[in-house]
Every structure is written in C-alpha cells, then in structure tokens.
Design a protein around this motif. Sequence first.
Motif, short mmCIF file in Angstrom:
data_model
loop_
_atom_site.label_atom_id
_atom_site.label_comp_id
_atom_site.label_asym_id
_atom_site.label_seq_id
_atom_site.Cartn_x
_atom_site.Cartn_y
_atom_site.Cartn_z
N ASP A 18 0.84 -1.19 0.00
CA ASP A 18 0.00 0.00 0.00
C ASP A 18 0.88 1.24 0.00
O ASP A 18 2.03 1.20 0.45
CB ASP A 18 -0.93 0.01 1.21
CG ASP A 18 -2.14 0.92 1.01
OD1 ASP A 18 -2.46 1.25 -0.14
OD2 ASP A 18 -2.76 1.31 2.01
N ILE A 30 5.30 4.06 1.90
CA ILE A 30 4.83 2.76 1.42
C ILE A 30 4.88 1.76 2.56
O ILE A 30 5.67 1.91 3.49
CB ILE A 30 5.64 2.23 0.23
CG1 ILE A 30 7.11 2.03 0.62
CG2 ILE A 30 5.50 3.15 -0.97
CD1 ILE A 30 7.90 1.18 -0.34
N THR A 55 -0.96 9.97 -4.94
CA THR A 55 -1.27 8.71 -4.28
C THR A 55 -0.88 7.53 -5.18
O THR A 55 -0.30 6.55 -4.72
CB THR A 55 -2.78 8.63 -3.96
OG1 THR A 55 -3.11 9.74 -3.14
CG2 THR A 55 -3.14 7.34 -3.27
N THR A 56 -1.19 7.65 -6.46
CA THR A 56 -0.88 6.57 -7.40
C THR A 56 0.63 6.34 -7.49
O THR A 56 1.08 5.21 -7.63
CB THR A 56 -1.48 6.87 -8.78
OG1 THR A 56 -2.84 7.24 -8.63
CG2 THR A 56 -1.38 5.68 -9.70
N GLU A 59 1.45 4.21 -4.58
CA GLU A 59 0.95 2.84 -4.79
C GLU A 59 1.90 2.07 -5.71
O GLU A 59 2.23 0.91 -5.45
CB GLU A 59 -0.46 2.86 -5.38
CG GLU A 59 -1.51 3.47 -4.48
CD GLU A 59 -1.93 2.57 -3.33
OE1 GLU A 59 -1.49 1.41 -3.23
OE2 GLU A 59 -2.72 3.06 -2.49
N SER A 82 -3.17 -5.51 -3.44
CA SER A 82 -3.24 -4.08 -3.15
C SER A 82 -4.69 -3.63 -3.21
O SER A 82 -5.51 -4.24 -3.91
CB SER A 82 -2.42 -3.31 -4.19
OG SER A 82 -2.66 -1.93 -4.10
N CYS A 84 -5.34 -0.73 -4.52
CA CYS A 84 -5.33 0.24 -5.62
C CYS A 84 -5.67 -0.46 -6.93
O CYS A 84 -4.81 -1.03 -7.60
CB CYS A 84 -3.97 0.92 -5.72
SG CYS A 84 -3.92 2.18 -7.01
N ARG A 125 -9.62 -2.45 1.20
CA ARG A 125 -8.70 -1.92 2.21
C ARG A 125 -8.72 -2.75 3.49
O ARG A 125 -7.69 -2.94 4.12
CB ARG A 125 -9.03 -0.47 2.53
CG ARG A 125 -8.06 0.07 3.60
CD ARG A 125 -8.13 1.54 3.79
NE ARG A 125 -7.56 2.18 2.63
CZ ARG A 125 -7.71 3.46 2.36
NH1 ARG A 125 -8.41 4.23 3.15
NH2 ARG A 125 -7.17 3.99 1.29
N HIS A 132 -1.55 -0.87 4.85
CA HIS A 132 -2.11 0.49 4.87
C HIS A 132 -1.57 1.28 6.06
O HIS A 132 -1.13 2.43 5.92
CB HIS A 132 -3.64 0.42 4.91
CG HIS A 132 -4.29 1.75 5.07
ND1 HIS A 132 -4.41 2.65 4.03
CD2 HIS A 132 -4.86 2.33 6.16
CE1 HIS A 132 -5.02 3.74 4.48
NE2 HIS A 132 -5.30 3.56 5.76
#
Length: 146
Positions: A18, A30, A55-56, A59, A82, A84, A125, A132
């Motif tokens: 995450d 991370i 955010t990406t 990820e 993940s 994401c 999540r 996370h």
Amino acid sequence: MATPPPTPPIGRLKINVDGSFRSESADGGIGVVVRNEFGTCIASMAHYFPHVLSTTHMEAEAFRAGILLAIREGWDAFDLESDCSLVVSVLQQNMEDRSDIGCILDDCKSYLTSFHSFQIRHVFRKANGVAHHLAHLASLNYLDNI
C-alpha cells in the motif's frame, strides 16, 4: 469480486502493498507485509518518500518495493495484493503506460518476468490493513526501513 482467502495456499506467500500520500506536504510512504501459508508475518517494510507526485505514485512504489523484496529474498511463488485497483489493472495488462509513473510500472512488469508463479489481485482496504497502516506511518516519517 470474490474475497481472497486470508492466507495463501501452501507453498505460496501473500505480499500486501500500500501507498500513502500527504498532499499538504507532498510526501508519502509505502508499506509492505508478507505472510506465509499460516498467516505468520515473515517480512515487512515501511519507507518514507519526500517529494511525491500523487497517491498513485506511492501505490506504484509500494508494488515495486514488494516485488524487489521478493527478488532479494528469492521467493518464487506469491500473491501480490493491493487496494489500488488502477495499479493492479495496469500491471495485469500488457500495455505500455505513458503516465508520470509509467517507468515505475514498467520496472514492475520487467521484474515480474523473473518469477515462476505469481498473481496480482485487488483487495478491499480491510484486507490490506497492515500494509495500509505501515504506509500511513511511513508517510508521517514515523517509520522508515523496518
């Protein structure tokens, strides 16, 4: 989407990754956690990143860190999970990504070719909670390189 089992099948590992991004300071972190077939954590990682794009971006960095950890440890059969869905989707496709994180995703795809057996999967999540929390603490620079 079916919920994956909490532990991987015998002989495989589950790697949850995450990323976390703090827009007010443009830094992030991370988190990576690896479990065996008994659900025992056998490795974890948290890393702080200054000067983050999004955010990406975090990820994608989390995926790269999880894959590089598998390479370093010599793990050959694993499920990479993940929350994401965007990065999961990109890594499951054989298309070039020209976004600002495309080079990170290209690295991930290249590294994955060295493995015998792996699956990349999206999870909610709730199923990615430890990774996370590690990512969140790393983004605050509370944890780094654990």
